[in-house]
Scaffold this active site. Structure first.
Site, PDB file in Angstrom:
ATOM      1  N   ASP A 146       0.916  -1.643  -0.030  1.00 21.19           N
ATOM      2  CA  ASP A 146      -0.175   0.118   0.185  1.00 21.19           C
ATOM      3  C   ASP A 146       1.029   0.933  -0.086  1.00 21.19           C
ATOM      4  O   ASP A 146       1.889   1.090  -0.596  1.00 21.19           O
ATOM      5  CB  ASP A 146      -1.295   0.160   1.310  1.00 21.19           C
ATOM      6  CG  ASP A 146      -2.534   0.477   0.949  1.00 21.19           C
ATOM      7  OD1 ASP A 146      -2.224   2.258   0.721  1.00 21.19           O
ATOM      8  OD2 ASP A 146      -3.290  -0.125   0.929  1.00 21.19           O
ATOM      9  N   HIS A 184      -3.718   5.791   3.758  1.00 23.58           N
ATOM     10  CA  HIS A 184      -3.973   4.766   3.603  1.00 23.58           C
ATOM     11  C   HIS A 184      -3.794   3.475   3.766  1.00 23.58           C
ATOM     12  O   HIS A 184      -4.458   2.406   4.637  1.00 23.58           O
ATOM     13  CB  HIS A 184      -4.331   4.680   1.605  1.00 23.58           C
ATOM     14  CG  HIS A 184      -5.234   3.238   1.030  1.00 23.58           C
ATOM     15  ND1 HIS A 184      -5.284   2.251   0.914  1.00 23.58           N
ATOM     16  CD2 HIS A 184      -6.400   3.450   1.103  1.00 23.58           C
ATOM     17  CE1 HIS A 184      -5.896   1.828   0.590  1.00 23.58           C
ATOM     18  NE2 HIS A 184      -7.269   2.839   1.073  1.00 23.58           N
ATOM     19  N   SER A 358     -11.190  -0.579  -0.259  1.00 20.34           N
ATOM     20  CA  SER A 358     -10.147  -1.381   0.480  1.00 20.34           C
ATOM     21  C   SER A 358     -10.586  -1.556   1.730  1.00 20.34           C
ATOM     22  O   SER A 358      -9.377  -1.498   2.177  1.00 20.34           O
ATOM     23  CB  SER A 358      -9.232   0.516  -0.210  1.00 20.34           C
ATOM     24  OG  SER A 358      -8.955   0.607  -0.980  1.00 20.34           O
TER      25      SER A 358
END
Length: 532
Positions: A146, A184, A358
């Protein structure tokens, strides 16, 4: 590339910042009160505008937004600001900061954790808390490919290993947030292996591992191997280079499961990814990927969620219906999981509320980690089979492009009898490559090794013969052959001429005799004999 996810800011009270720490003393009870500065409340600005679209293969699944502060002003009048979720490039999420007081007030129950913990609705609604008596993910390593993971967050501290930066612009250990959505990766990791933290006034929660406040992941004792990518901004390596390098690193460094909450708007993927995903398949590593979101303009699942063998996760809302903005559709979807109103840890000791596939993928990844601890000898194919065979059918009967095999059911996945499958029910990237990629034959590599015909028998190298003039080509032979040929032709010709001449003469004599006979017809009669 992080599926355009919706995030929203919520009024926050009790923020206190110590110089050089930028740490909230009581954002859901994160930092110790020792860091507060005279109880003063400040607004912490953590927002940044979304970057430009990601280059090359992985394209953004979110729409650019104006700069927004992660934490809203601590006044009650502050209104929530809508955010969009991100796909492969994580989306900037306004920190979702639930309202909380510095210490529990009289009469407030602390047996269920703080506001953050109580917002994790999926833990009880999907029976995850009931599985912790059997497994907590201990001994399982999950790679999070990520935008980097903040291993210093109180809810993740001790669970994040030193990882790797595949982009060339991040920190060597993968802990630095990168790209348009630097938070994220931390969000994703906390949903997998967050363990919460201690806060004065909160007691341990019965039946739950970890600490009583903050985010607790599905597998709170699993280890996170962070691998950072740079998406949505320029600089560093291309995504075509980053992805295969990240997958290979994860496999070579002990990851048993890989989470990829990233994606693109294309169903195809670069050929440069083939070998890395085939390598993970050969080593028995399960890869879980997010499906993408309609809210970002996607209409179908994109790579890497379309790669054979990858367990693709779509999103559903609180009513267990496909989340229109937080999921997409495609034949590669395997299961669906909660994807709306998700709370997660964010870098800088903060939290965010977000929506998108996600967030759904790490829940399934966490369950896979529990299964791996419970059934350590089972292969990636068997783990995938457990997850899809135990799913609750939804939508059209059987597998469909919205729900896949159905809504994930952690309890049934754990209770299922050992699957007997040997091949991944979601396909094989190795077999796909053999069918769809043209094989290129490389040039043979020269070798000095002695050739062997059969075992135990050596072939001795012999020198190449010299070029020599053959004996029959010595100079005198060609003229002789030519003379003989001329003589033979002469004899044949002379014989033919002589024969033709004789035939001509014979024909001439016959003609003369015929003419003579025609002029003297009696000459041919015999002498008549008279009788007396």
């Amino acid at each position: 590339m992080v599926r355009s996810e919706r995030r929203r800011g919520i009024p926050l009270t009790g923020w206190s910042v110590a110089p050089s720490f930028a740490c909230a003393s009581r954002v859901f009870g994160v930092c110790a009160s020792a860091f507060s500065v005279g109880g003063a409340t400040r607004r912490i600005r953590k927002g940044a505008a979304l970057g430009a679209s990601a280059a090359l293969t992985l394209l953004p699944l979110w729409t650019p937004l104006a700069p927004t502060a992660w934490a809203t002003d601590p006044t009650p009048s502050a209104s929530p600001s809508p955010k969009r979720e991100v796909t492969a490039t994580p989306s900037p999420s306004a920190t979702a900061v639930p309202k909380t007081s510095a210490t529990p007030s009289k009469g407030t129950s602390t047996t269920n954790g703080d506001d953050v913990r109580q917002r994790e609705y999926w833990l009880k609604e999907y029976g995850i808390t009931s599985l912790w008596s059997q497994a907590t993910g201990k001994g399982v390593t999950v790679a999070v490919i990520d935008t980097g993971v903040d291993g210093t967050h109180p809810d993740l501290e001790g669970n994040v290993l030193r990882g790797y930066d595949a982009s060339g612009v991040g920190s060597e250990d993968g802990w630095k947030g990168l790209g348009a959505e630097p938070m994220h990766g931390t969000e994703v990791a906390s949903l997998i292996a967050g363990h919460g933290h201690d806060t004065r006034g909160y007691s341990a929660i019965a039946g739950q591992p970890g600490k009583p406040t903050g985010v607790i992941g599905v597998a709170p004792d699993a280890k996170i191997l962070p691998i950072s990518l740079n998406m949505g901004t320029t600089g560093g390596k291309s995504i075509d280079e980053q992805i295969p390098a990240a997958v290979r690193y994860a496999v070579d460094n002990g990851a048993q499961i890989i989470n990829m909450s990233i994606g693109s708007n294309k169903t195809s993927w670069p050929q440069s990814w083939d070998e890395a995903f085939a390598y993970a398949e050969q080593k028995g590593v399960l890869i879980v990927a997010a499906a993408g979101n309609r809210g970002s303009g996607l209409t179908q699942v994109g790579a890497p969620a379309t790669i054979p063998g990858v367990l693709t996760v779509g999103g559903i809302d609180r009513k267990k219906a496909v989340a229109e903005g937080s999921s997409t559709q495609g034949i590669s979807i395997a299961v669906v999981a909660p994807s709306t109103d998700m709370i997660a840890a964010a870098p800088g000791n903060g939290y965010m509320i977000w929506s998108g596939s996600s967030a759904a993928a790490p829940l399934v990844t966490g369950v896979a980690a529990l299964l791996k601890q419970k059934y350590p000898k089972e292969s990636a194919a068997q783990l995938a089979q457990r997850l899809i065979a135990s799913a609750d059918d939804a939508g059209v009967t059987g597998r469909d492009p919205l729900y896949g095999y159905g809504i994930f059911n952690p309890q049934d996945a754990m209770a299922l009898a050992a699957p007997t499958v040997t091949a991944n029910p979601l396909g094989s990237i190795s077999e796909w490559i053999a069918v769809h990629r043209k094989r290129q034959v490389s040039d043979p590599t020269p070798s000095d090794a002695a050739p062997v015909h059969e075992e135990g028998e050596s072939i001795v190298k012999a020198a190449a013969p010299d070029a020599r003039r053959p004996p029959e080509d010595r100079g005198w032979l060609p003229p002789v052959i030519l003379a003989a040929l001329v003589l033979w032709l002469t004899i044949i010709t002379a014989g033919s001429v002589h024969r033709l001449h004789r035939m001509h003469v014979s024909a001439g004599q016959a003609a003369r005799m015929a003419r003579a006979a025609a002029h003297h017809p009696g000459s041919h009669r015999g002498t008549r004999r008279t009788s007396r």
